[in-house]
Design a protein around this motif. Structure first.
Motif, PDB file in Angstrom:
ATOM      1  N   THR A   1     -25.497 -26.547  16.444  1.00 29.00           N
ATOM      2  CA  THR A   1     -26.341 -25.838  15.471  1.00 29.00           C
ATOM      3  C   THR A   1     -25.972 -24.361  15.372  1.00 29.00           C
ATOM      4  N   LYS A   2     -25.146 -23.882  16.294  1.00 35.72           N
ATOM      5  CA  LYS A   2     -24.806 -22.462  16.344  1.00 35.72           C
ATOM      6  C   LYS A   2     -23.447 -22.143  15.727  1.00 35.72           C
ATOM      7  N   VAL A   3     -22.673 -23.176  15.364  1.00 40.94           N
ATOM      8  CA  VAL A   3     -21.352 -22.966  14.762  1.00 40.94           C
ATOM      9  C   VAL A   3     -21.277 -23.680  13.417  1.00 40.94           C
ATOM     10  N   GLY A   4     -20.213 -23.368  12.670  1.00 42.55           N
ATOM     11  CA  GLY A   4     -20.023 -23.987  11.363  1.00 42.55           C
ATOM     12  C   GLY A   4     -19.526 -25.418  11.467  1.00 42.55           C
ATOM     13  N   ASP A   5     -19.370 -26.062  10.322  1.00 38.06           N
ATOM     14  CA  ASP A   5     -18.921 -27.451  10.265  1.00 38.06           C
ATOM     15  C   ASP A   5     -17.401 -27.537  10.366  1.00 38.06           C
ATOM     16  N   GLY A   6     -16.916 -28.659  10.856  1.00 42.35           N
ATOM     17  CA  GLY A   6     -15.482 -28.921  10.895  1.00 42.35           C
ATOM     18  C   GLY A   6     -14.773 -28.198  12.023  1.00 42.35           C
ATOM     19  N   LEU A   7     -13.467 -28.438  12.078  1.00 43.00           N
ATOM     20  CA  LEU A   7     -12.644 -27.877  13.147  1.00 43.00           C
ATOM     21  C   LEU A   7     -12.654 -26.352  13.134  1.00 43.00           C
ATOM     22  N   PHE A   8     -12.461 -25.764  11.958  1.00 43.53           N
ATOM     23  CA  PHE A   8     -12.426 -24.303  11.881  1.00 43.53           C
ATOM     24  C   PHE A   8     -13.826 -23.694  11.951  1.00 43.53           C
ATOM     25  N   GLY A   9     -14.829 -24.490  11.601  1.00 48.01           N
ATOM     26  CA  GLY A   9     -16.210 -24.027  11.723  1.00 48.01           C
ATOM     27  C   GLY A   9     -16.602 -23.760  13.166  1.00 48.01           C
ATOM     28  N   PHE A  10     -15.907 -24.430  14.090  1.00 48.67           N
ATOM     29  CA  PHE A  10     -16.168 -24.222  15.513  1.00 48.67           C
ATOM     30  C   PHE A  10     -15.992 -22.759  15.899  1.00 48.67           C
ATOM     31  N   PHE A  11     -15.119 -22.064  15.184  1.00 47.06           N
ATOM     32  CA  PHE A  11     -14.828 -20.663  15.500  1.00 47.06           C
ATOM     33  C   PHE A  11     -15.686 -19.706  14.689  1.00 47.06           C
ATOM     34  N   SER A  12     -16.685 -20.227  14.015  1.00 48.13           N
ATOM     35  CA  SER A  12     -17.564 -19.403  13.190  1.00 48.13           C
ATOM     36  C   SER A  12     -19.003 -19.496  13.702  1.00 48.13           C
ATOM     37  N   ILE A  13     -19.486 -18.409  14.284  1.00 49.68           N
ATOM     38  CA  ILE A  13     -20.862 -18.368  14.776  1.00 49.68           C
ATOM     39  C   ILE A  13     -21.798 -18.228  13.572  1.00 49.68           C
TER      40      ILE A  13
ATOM     41  N   GLY B   1     -23.095 -17.259  24.900  1.00 50.07           N
ATOM     42  CA  GLY B   1     -24.088 -18.326  25.024  1.00 50.07           C
ATOM     43  C   GLY B   1     -23.716 -19.560  24.224  1.00 50.07           C
ATOM     44  N   THR B   2     -23.190 -19.355  23.028  1.00 52.91           N
ATOM     45  CA  THR B   2     -22.803 -20.474  22.173  1.00 52.91           C
ATOM     46  C   THR B   2     -21.667 -21.272  22.794  1.00 52.91           C
ATOM     47  N   TYR B   3     -20.599 -20.600  23.193  1.00 50.58           N
ATOM     48  CA  TYR B   3     -19.447 -21.326  23.726  1.00 50.58           C
ATOM     49  C   TYR B   3     -19.685 -21.837  25.141  1.00 50.58           C
ATOM     50  N   ALA B   4     -20.552 -21.176  25.906  1.00 46.69           N
ATOM     51  CA  ALA B   4     -20.926 -21.696  27.229  1.00 46.69           C
ATOM     52  C   ALA B   4     -21.628 -23.036  27.084  1.00 46.69           C
ATOM     53  N   GLU B   5     -22.396 -23.183  26.019  1.00 43.75           N
ATOM     54  CA  GLU B   5     -23.128 -24.430  25.794  1.00 43.75           C
ATOM     55  C   GLU B   5     -22.185 -25.586  25.445  1.00 43.75           C
ATOM     56  N   PHE B   6     -21.021 -25.288  24.919  1.00 44.75           N
ATOM     57  CA  PHE B   6     -19.988 -26.308  24.689  1.00 44.75           C
ATOM     58  C   PHE B   6     -19.182 -26.575  25.958  1.00 44.75           C
ATOM     59  N   ILE B   7     -18.706 -25.484  26.586  1.00 46.57           N
ATOM     60  CA  ILE B   7     -17.692 -25.594  27.637  1.00 46.57           C
ATOM     61  C   ILE B   7     -18.258 -26.025  28.986  1.00 46.57           C
ATOM     62  N   LEU B   8     -19.359 -25.409  29.440  1.00 47.73           N
ATOM     63  CA  LEU B   8     -19.870 -25.715  30.776  1.00 47.73           C
ATOM     64  C   LEU B   8     -20.270 -27.183  30.936  1.00 47.73           C
ATOM     65  N   PRO B   9     -21.015 -27.779  29.989  1.00 46.74           N
ATOM     66  CA  PRO B   9     -21.332 -29.203  30.154  1.00 46.74           C
ATOM     67  C   PRO B   9     -20.095 -30.096  30.184  1.00 46.74           C
ATOM     68  N   LEU B  10     -19.103 -29.780  29.360  1.00 48.44           N
ATOM     69  CA  LEU B  10     -17.871 -30.572  29.347  1.00 48.44           C
ATOM     70  C   LEU B  10     -17.172 -30.502  30.709  1.00 48.44           C
TER      71      LEU B  10
END
Length: 198
Positions: free
Chosen positions: A50-62, A97-106
């Motif tokens: 919910t904190k990033v954009g859609d699609g592969l490149f959306g991942f890099f858009s807060i 905070g946004t990327y920690a929520e992706f990376i730490l659980p993985l």
């Protein structure tokens, strides 16, 4: 009578001592990571998306929603203009905070840098709890109370149960079925001379 109790106690300790010795090195960390994956990974992944954009490149858009979720006081102070929110410290907190929520659980689920990732997730949950109570001002019924008869408070009960498997990973490690264990075995095999392995 005391001989029978002594015999039962001896058998009890032998059985469960053996189970503990066999399972200690691999089972606890695996069970803790499984519980985290089964119960919380989807929750954190959905929240992060919910904190990033859609699609592969959306991942890099807060997205603006990330600022509202993480740094609401700064957004409010800026009159709702996300562009006016300073990067340090607020924008940096949102990005981390946004990327920690992706990376730490993985990292926890696959068992890579597990202890550090689990410690980071414990910190993340504590900060999340603080923000929920102080910034989002959730009600007392959602906060709940420990040692009461109601086991379903969103904060006091659930978040305590979230932290327990993470604490197991921090204290006991991820278990043998993890990337950490594979890398550890590979490093040990590389460092051990051939004549010592024979």
């Amino acid at each position: 009578m005391s001989t029978a109790i002594k015999s039962l106690t001896t058998v009890y300790h032998r059985i469960f001592g053996t189970v503990e010795r066999i399972a200690d090195a691999w089972l606890l960390g695996l069970l803790a990571r499984f519980a985290f994956a089964a119960v919380l990974w989807g929750y954190f992944l959905n929240s992060a998306q919910t904190k990033v954009g859609d699609g592969l490149f959306g991942f890099f858009s807060i997205q603006p929603g990330a600022y509202y979720q993480i740094a609401y006081p700064a957004v409010e102070a800026a009159g709702g203009d996300i562009g006016a929110v300073s990067f340090f410290p607020w924008g940096l907190m949102v990005v981390l905070g946004t990327y920690a929520e992706f990376i730490l659980p993985l990292l926890i689920v696959i068992g890579l840098f597990s202890r550090l990732a689990a410690l980071g997730m414990i910190g993340f949950i504590l900060v999340q709890t603080f923000v929920d109570i102080t910034v989002h001002q959730i009600g007392a019924e959602a906060v709940g109370s420990l040692f009461d008869r109601f086991p379903d408070a969103v904060i006091a009960d659930q978040r305590l149960l979230w932290v327990i498997p993470l604490a197991v990973v921090v204290l006991k490690g991820p278990g043998l079925l993890s990337v950490d264990a594979v890398l550890g075995r590979r490093r040990f095999n590389t460092a051990t001379p051939l004549h010592a392995q024979a």
